[in-house]
Motif scaffolding. Structure first.
Motif, mmCIF file in Angstrom:
data_model
loop_
_atom_site.group_PDB
_atom_site.id
_atom_site.type_symbol
_atom_site.label_atom_id
_atom_site.label_comp_id
_atom_site.label_asym_id
_atom_site.label_seq_id
_atom_site.Cartn_x
_atom_site.Cartn_y
_atom_site.Cartn_z
ATOM 1 N N UNK A 230 0.831 -1.212 0.000
ATOM 2 C CA UNK A 230 0.000 0.000 0.000
ATOM 3 C C UNK A 230 0.865 1.262 0.000
ATOM 4 N N UNK A 231 0.346 2.351 -0.574
ATOM 5 C CA UNK A 231 1.160 3.567 -0.674
ATOM 6 C C UNK A 231 1.573 4.110 0.699
ATOM 7 N N UNK A 232 2.751 4.725 0.716
ATOM 8 C CA UNK A 232 3.248 5.297 1.977
ATOM 9 C C UNK A 232 2.331 6.433 2.416
ATOM 10 N N UNK A 233 2.372 6.717 3.722
ATOM 11 C CA UNK A 233 1.540 7.800 4.259
ATOM 12 C C UNK A 233 1.963 9.141 3.634
ATOM 13 N N UNK A 234 0.977 9.955 3.306
ATOM 14 C CA UNK A 234 1.292 11.248 2.697
ATOM 15 C C UNK A 234 1.558 12.285 3.790
ATOM 16 N N UNK A 235 2.669 12.999 3.632
ATOM 17 C CA UNK A 235 3.061 14.001 4.628
ATOM 18 C C UNK A 235 3.297 15.335 3.931
ATOM 19 N N UNK A 236 3.597 16.345 4.722
ATOM 20 C CA UNK A 236 4.050 17.625 4.163
ATOM 21 C C UNK A 236 5.515 17.775 4.539
ATOM 22 N N UNK A 237 6.325 18.171 3.573
ATOM 23 C CA UNK A 237 7.748 18.371 3.863
ATOM 24 C C UNK A 237 7.900 19.456 4.924
ATOM 25 N N UNK A 238 8.668 19.175 5.961
ATOM 26 C CA UNK A 238 8.764 20.161 7.045
ATOM 27 C C UNK A 238 9.623 21.363 6.656
ATOM 28 N N UNK A 239 10.300 21.288 5.492
ATOM 29 C CA UNK A 239 11.109 22.434 5.062
ATOM 30 C C UNK A 239 10.352 23.305 4.059
ATOM 31 N N UNK A 240 9.869 22.685 2.973
ATOM 32 C CA UNK A 240 9.231 23.509 1.935
ATOM 33 C C UNK A 240 7.714 23.393 1.910
ATOM 34 N N UNK A 241 7.166 22.401 2.616
ATOM 35 C CA UNK A 241 5.703 22.261 2.673
ATOM 36 C C UNK A 241 5.117 21.472 1.515
ATOM 37 N N UNK A 242 5.947 21.010 0.571
ATOM 38 C CA UNK A 242 5.425 20.209 -0.536
ATOM 39 C C UNK A 242 4.925 18.855 -0.020
ATOM 40 N N UNK A 243 3.989 18.280 -0.764
ATOM 41 C CA UNK A 243 3.472 16.965 -0.385
ATOM 42 C C UNK A 243 4.519 15.893 -0.695
ATOM 43 N N UNK A 244 4.729 14.978 0.243
ATOM 44 C CA UNK A 244 5.726 13.923 0.017
ATOM 45 C C UNK A 244 5.397 12.738 0.931
ATOM 46 N N UNK A 245 6.254 11.745 0.948
ATOM 47 C CA UNK A 245 5.947 10.561 1.760
ATOM 48 C C UNK A 245 6.886 10.421 2.961
ATOM 49 N N UNK A 246 7.725 11.431 3.156
ATOM 50 C CA UNK A 246 8.605 11.387 4.327
ATOM 51 C C UNK A 246 8.569 12.739 5.024
ATOM 52 N N UNK A 247 9.384 12.838 6.051
ATOM 53 C CA UNK A 247 9.461 14.075 6.819
ATOM 54 C C UNK A 247 9.969 15.241 5.948
ATOM 55 N N UNK A 248 10.953 14.907 5.076
ATOM 56 C CA UNK A 248 11.545 15.903 4.175
ATOM 57 C C UNK A 248 11.401 15.392 2.743
ATOM 58 N N UNK A 249 11.020 16.277 1.816
ATOM 59 C CA UNK A 249 10.800 15.814 0.438
ATOM 60 C C UNK A 249 12.145 15.548 -0.263
ATOM 61 N N UNK A 250 12.070 14.840 -1.374
ATOM 62 C CA UNK A 250 13.273 14.465 -2.127
ATOM 63 C C UNK A 250 14.056 15.695 -2.587
ATOM 64 N N UNK A 251 13.326 16.724 -3.041
ATOM 65 C CA UNK A 251 14.017 17.927 -3.554
ATOM 66 C C UNK A 251 14.845 18.579 -2.442
ATOM 67 N N UNK A 252 14.260 18.746 -1.260
ATOM 68 C CA UNK A 252 14.993 19.375 -0.147
ATOM 69 C C UNK A 252 16.181 18.492 0.271
ATOM 70 N N UNK A 253 15.968 17.153 0.247
ATOM 71 C CA UNK A 253 17.063 16.242 0.617
ATOM 72 C C UNK A 253 18.227 16.407 -0.361
ATOM 73 N N UNK A 254 17.909 16.365 -1.669
ATOM 74 C CA UNK A 254 18.972 16.431 -2.680
ATOM 75 C C UNK A 254 19.725 17.758 -2.618
ATOM 76 N N UNK A 255 18.987 18.831 -2.310
ATOM 77 C CA UNK A 255 19.641 20.142 -2.265
ATOM 78 C C UNK A 255 20.261 20.444 -0.908
ATOM 79 N N UNK A 256 20.146 19.486 -0.006
ATOM 80 C CA UNK A 256 20.771 19.636 1.324
ATOM 81 C C UNK A 256 20.143 20.729 2.156
ATOM 82 N N UNK A 257 18.860 21.016 1.904
ATOM 83 C CA UNK A 257 18.195 22.063 2.697
ATOM 84 C C UNK A 257 17.944 21.546 4.117
ATOM 85 N N UNK A 258 18.131 22.464 5.085
ATOM 86 C CA UNK A 258 17.911 22.042 6.484
ATOM 87 C C UNK A 258 16.913 22.952 7.157
#
Ligand code: SF4
Length: 302
Positions: free
Chosen positions: A274-302
């Motif tokens: 089943x699909x992962x739980x939908x969350x909001x990225x705690x940095x940019x607010x985009x919808x994602x499936x983890x605490x931090x979205x992929x874009x923020x992770x890749x760009x090293x945003x904290x």
């Protein structure tokens, strides 16, 4: 000797090995559009008041996707079609394809929105390409582009986000996921259910082979960029492309078989995973499936 179209007496312009049919220009166009209409009707149920965003790069696939969606739905007053282009900041490549994208939208009279990596993410692909990176350039590019497309699609109230993925892209991705044993990613290839914060993806060209998309673009004189991105070249995908093309030559219909098999399997797979739980990225607010979205992770945003 002139080879005749299977459906009429005109000269054939293509032989579809997988169907055994020679087709003339008119019947080839009809065949491509019939398959696209069927895919749209069966997989993406277009509704009254739909706002259809089309991700338009200026390449053949997205240009054909926009052109055909406009051809089949453009005269419906209850449906809006909007093209969204993303300027990744790739010198010597993207400016030209964006010019062609503009040309096509002007020709069709379609609203065109252009956003850039620089404005939305504060960097460009040219800058990212020379940095020390954990992943390949295309991984960065894909994640950052998807986040912009989804964001803009949400801003304009889009109900569908169309991309130009063709049969070859889909068959390659299915095989790639098998080779990597990545079934979670496999499930995500299916048409997603509507989720708040994520615009539903639609791939109307998923049943059209890449060569036929290119031929369709050429015979309809679409302004299309056929050049290749200087950063292209995900190694494993390149090998899979060659492998699949070899199989298709020896065993016509292989790519369709892979897609059909996937379509039959994916429902059962989705129940197991089943699909992962939908969350909001705690940095940019985009919808994602983890605490931090992929874009923020890749760009090293904290
Ligand atoms: Fe981006 Fe890779 Fe496509 Fe180039 S080839 S536009 S880097 S995803």
């Amino acid at each position: 000797m002139t080879i005749k179209c299977k459906k009429c007496n005109h000269e054939a312009i293509i032989f579809q090995k997988y169907s055994g049919m020679h087709l003339c220009k008119r019947h080839f166009i009809e065949d491509v559009e019939r398959k696209i209409k069927l895919t749209v009707r069966r997989d993406y149920s277009i509704k009254k008041n739909d706002v259809i965003a089309v991700a338009l790069s200026g390449g053949k696939d997205s240009s054909v996707a926009l052109y055909v969606m406009h051809k089949i739905l453009g005269n419906r007053p209850d449906i809006q079609i909007v093209a969204i282009s993303v300027d990744e900041g790739i010198h010597g490549y993207r400016p030209h394809s964006l010019e062609l994208a503009k040309k096509l939208t002007e020709k069709l009279g379609v609203r065109h929105i252009i956003r850039s990596f620089k404005d939305e993410h504060g960097t460009t692909m040219d800058e990212l390409a020379v940095m020390d990176r954990e992943k390949g350039t295309c991984s960065y590019c894909g994640v950052l582009r998807k986040s912009i497309l989804n964001r803009v699609a949400l801003e304009i109230g889009a109900t569908k986000l169309v991309t130009g993925h063709n049969l070859d892209d889909e068959a390659q991705t299915i095989l790639l996921n098998h080779f990597r044993g990545d079934m979670e990613r496999m499930v995500r290839l299916a048409p997603p259910a509507a989720v708040e914060g994520l615009v539903m993806r639609a791939k109307p060209l998923r049943n059209i082979p890449e060569k036929e998309v290119a031929l369709y673009a050429l015979i309809n004189s679409l302004p299309v960029d056929f050049s290749e991105c200087p950063y292209a070249g995900e190694a494993l995908r390149g090998e899979i492309r060659e492998l699949l093309n070899g199989f298709e030559t020896k065993h016509p219909g292989t790519k369709y078989s892979l897609l059909r098999g996937f379509d039959k399997l994916v429902g059962a797979l989705a129940k197991e995973l089943p699909p992962a739980k939908i969350e909001k990225c705690r940095i940019c607010g985009d919808t994602c499936t983890e605490d931090i979205c992929q874009a923020c992770k890749l760009l090293g945003r904290k």
